[in-house]
Design a protein around this motif. Structure first.
Motif, short mmCIF file in Angstrom:
data_model
loop_
_atom_site.label_atom_id
_atom_site.label_comp_id
_atom_site.label_asym_id
_atom_site.label_seq_id
_atom_site.Cartn_x
_atom_site.Cartn_y
_atom_site.Cartn_z
N SER A 1 0.82 -1.21 0.00
CA SER A 1 0.00 0.00 0.00
C SER A 1 0.86 1.26 0.00
N PRO A 2 0.64 2.17 -0.96
CA PRO A 2 1.37 3.44 -0.97
C PRO A 2 1.05 4.32 0.23
N LEU A 3 -0.05 4.03 0.94
CA LEU A 3 -0.42 4.85 2.08
C LEU A 3 0.63 4.82 3.19
N LEU B 1 -13.50 16.28 -1.69
CA LEU B 1 -12.18 16.42 -1.08
C LEU B 1 -11.65 15.09 -0.53
N SER B 2 -12.46 14.39 0.24
CA SER B 2 -11.99 13.16 0.88
C SER B 2 -11.59 12.12 -0.16
N HIS B 3 -12.41 11.96 -1.18
CA HIS B 3 -12.11 10.97 -2.23
C HIS B 3 -10.83 11.34 -2.97
N LYS B 4 -10.67 12.61 -3.33
CA LYS B 4 -9.49 13.04 -4.08
C LYS B 4 -8.23 12.87 -3.25
N ALA B 5 -8.29 13.23 -1.97
CA ALA B 5 -7.12 13.08 -1.10
C ALA B 5 -6.73 11.62 -0.96
N SER B 6 -7.71 10.75 -0.79
CA SER B 6 -7.43 9.31 -0.69
C SER B 6 -6.80 8.79 -1.97
N PHE B 7 -7.29 9.25 -3.10
CA PHE B 7 -6.74 8.81 -4.39
C PHE B 7 -5.25 9.14 -4.48
N TYR B 8 -4.89 10.38 -4.16
CA TYR B 8 -3.49 10.76 -4.30
C TYR B 8 -2.61 10.08 -3.26
N ARG C 1 -10.15 10.05 8.03
CA ARG C 1 -8.70 9.85 8.05
C ARG C 1 -8.09 9.99 6.67
N SER C 2 -8.81 10.60 5.74
CA SER C 2 -8.24 10.87 4.43
C SER C 2 -7.25 12.01 4.50
N LEU C 3 -7.46 12.92 5.44
CA LEU C 3 -6.58 14.06 5.63
C LEU C 3 -6.27 14.26 7.11
#
Length: 576
Positions: A337-339, A427-434, A462-464
């Motif tokens: 996982s890149p996370l 915002l949450s979806h986009k942040a998680s994607f990156y 917890r996306s940001l």
């Protein structure tokens, strides 16, 4: 004491992996079957051999220290035990001889206090680093100190004492990739048992055990008498029989027989829960264990694929847990996982490829290792700026370089890029994607109801993190947006020429509204049409004007949110 590097030679698929550097947080990444799990298992094997070193040691006639404990050798397919037939590279076994070994070198860094203790206890000098080599053979394994120089022979004669010195000052926790309920229970039981063992040094606990012995003794004596009388009828030579409880066995049973029940609406035994819950319980216990004080010892925690069995949203929470652990412990994990990539320090990410390991040099190396496919314009980006709309992105692309040469260079080289949402709700979806694409993010969002709600949701999910968000706040406004910090004295006359409306005029009532709401009142009071399409046209014109006049468009007395955003952004790609 810190484990600063380790080397692996001839372990399973790993033929040579030299001086793998370790920090407070180290991540092993790579495609399947490249060897990252075997490297982590090798670390676990070496650390387990060290930690348990003092339990069984012996010396050969020529003075070498050797150890053949059943806990290390002879049990196949285990992560922390060694079986030469399984763990020595199969491709090399047909040419193997008595010198064919699996070698694992652990290099430790000692602080000043530990160096002094080493000199006092071992009676040898040390410059602060201590490499210890464990060599595993078919029937035995050796330990030696790999310290170059004239003191090499002297240190090796003291290998037993040195290994004992280190093992008393460092702890090791290993959480494998949990695949079944049985393996989860085994890990959890070991962690609970380890914690309960500390009770045995408690005087009250010892008194309680003595009380149990006292209560059992009359029953044991009565049973013993009955047995003796019966047996002596057949075997007259039997004079006495005695029953005695094995205290260690009782203590071991009391440590192990612990049941965990989880109530998530319905109280259920842990083994009946899903793999994800079991994994999280194991990690929670490990965190508790690592937070306790163990005579000042250091702790190394190895975790294999912590994201296994977890929902993507839960992985964000797990990352926070692991980051907290790394504040007081050394963390080594393997993951797909890149996370879990620490983009502030790429040297902490170790890429395993072709059974070899090296530190990442660039974010593109990490993405390639993880199989992340990215658009060409984002391939080299390590930081993504997220704003609400295209107009904000166009303006800030020109404005930010006027605040920082570092940002200008990063934008020009593609290390930093800007993306927009088309609406704060995404915002949450986009942040998680990156983040899932091995990027850091920094957001500059309008300080209005929609923007604040989107930020709140992203932080809750917890996306940001709070540190990754900047709101465009203006002190005297309850709601504000980027246009509110533009200087109307700069763009006023051009705006009036373009739209026939003076942006510096004050609507009736002088309401404290954000820019777009004020603009609507200004247009309507001037007898001009206003709708969503015209609003977009006006914002587009203004963003183009800002992009063409980036050095003067911002009101300096209102640019504090932008300055803070710039500082947060620079700290990311500069690795501060």
């Amino acid at each position: 004491m810190k484990l600063v590097s380790f080397s692996v030679e001839n372990y399973r698929s790993i033929t040579t992996a030299r001086k793998i550097p370790l920090s407070d947080y180290s991540l092993l990444i790579g495609a399947n079957n490249e060897g990252k799990s075997n490297i982590l298992h090798a670390l676990a094997l070496g650390m387990d051999a060290l930690i348990s070193w003092h339990r069984q040691v012996r010396r050969t006639a020529d003075g070498r220290v050797m150890r053949v404990p059943s806990t290390i050798l002879g049990r196949p397919y285990s992560h922390t035990q060694y079986d030469w037939r399984v763990d020595f590279p199969i491709s090399k076994q047909h040419k193997a001889n008595d010198l064919s070994k699996t070698n694992i070198t652990l290099e430790f860094q000692l602080n000043e206090s530990e160096v002094s203790s080493f000199q006092e206890e071992i009676k040898s000098n040390l410059n602060g680093t201590l490499p210890i080599l464990f060599s595993f053979g078919q029937r035995d394994f050796d330990v030696s100190v790999q310290k170059p120089g004239r003191g090499y022979a002297t240190l090796n004669k003291k290998s037993t004492r040195i290994a004992d010195f280190v093992s008393r000052r460092i702890r090791f926790e290993y959480i494998p990739a949990i695949r079944t309920a049985d393996s989860a229970n085994r890990v959890i039981s070991q962690l609970v048992e380890r914690e309960l063992r500390s009770l045995e040094e408690n005087p009250e606990y010892s008194q309680a055990l003595n009380k149990i012995d006292q209560l059992q003794k009359p029953l044991f004596d009565e049973l013993a008498t009955t047995i003796q009388q019966t047996v002596s009828n057949f075997l007259p030579s039997v004079k006495t029989v005695r029953l005695e409880a094995r205290r260690e066995a009782r203590q071991r049973a009391m440590r192990r027989e612990v049941e965990i029940l989880v109530d998530d609406g319905q109280e259920t035994k842990l083994e009946r829960k899903g793999d994800g819950v079991q994994s999280l319980v194991a990690l929670a216990l490990m965190r508790h264990a690592s937070e306790q004080s163990y005579l000042g010892s250091s702790t190394v925690v190895a975790i294999e694929e912590p994201e296994s069995h977890l929902h993507p949203n839960a992985v964000h929470e797990l990352r926070t847990v692991i980051e907290d652990l790394s504040k007081n412990n050394q963390i080594v994990l393997s993951s797909h996982s890149p996370l879990f990539v620490n983009m502030n320090n790429l040297q902490n990410t170790i890429i395993v490829k072709g059974s070899k390991a090296k530190c990442a040099d660039h974010v593109s190396d990490i993405r390639e290792a993880l199989g992340v496919r990215f658009a060409d314009n984002l391939h080299n980006a390590s930081v993504v700026i997220i704003v609400e709309g295209y107009d904000d992105a166009r303006a800030l692309r020109a404005i930010l370089p006027t605040y920082s040469d570092a940002i200008k260079n990063a934008l020009d080289q593609g290390e930093v890029t800007i993306d927009y949402l088309g609406g704060a709700s995404g915002l949450s979806h986009k942040a998680s994607f990156y983040k899932a694409s091995a990027c850091q993010v920094q957001c500059f969002i309008d300080n209005d109801n929609e923007g604040r709600l989107a930020v709140e949701r992203a932080i809750s999910a917890r996306s940001l993190k709070v540190s990754e968000v900047n709101l465009c706040a203006v002190p005297h406004l309850t709601e504000s947006e980027l246009e509110d910090i533009y200087n109307k004295d700069i763009y006023g006359s051009s705006f009036l020429t373009e739209f026939g409306v003076d942006p510096k005029s004050r609507p009736k009532g002088r309401p404290k509204l954000k820019w777009s709401q004020v603009a609507e009142r200004q247009f309507r009071e001037a007898g001009k049409p206003w709708n969503e399409s015209i609003k977009c046209q006006v914002k587009s014109w203004l963003s183009e004007y800002a992009a063409n006049n980036p050095k003067t468009i911002i009101r300096k007395e209102l640019d504090a949110p932008l300055v803070n955003f710039v500082d947060s952004l620079v700290s990311k790609f500069m690795g501060k």
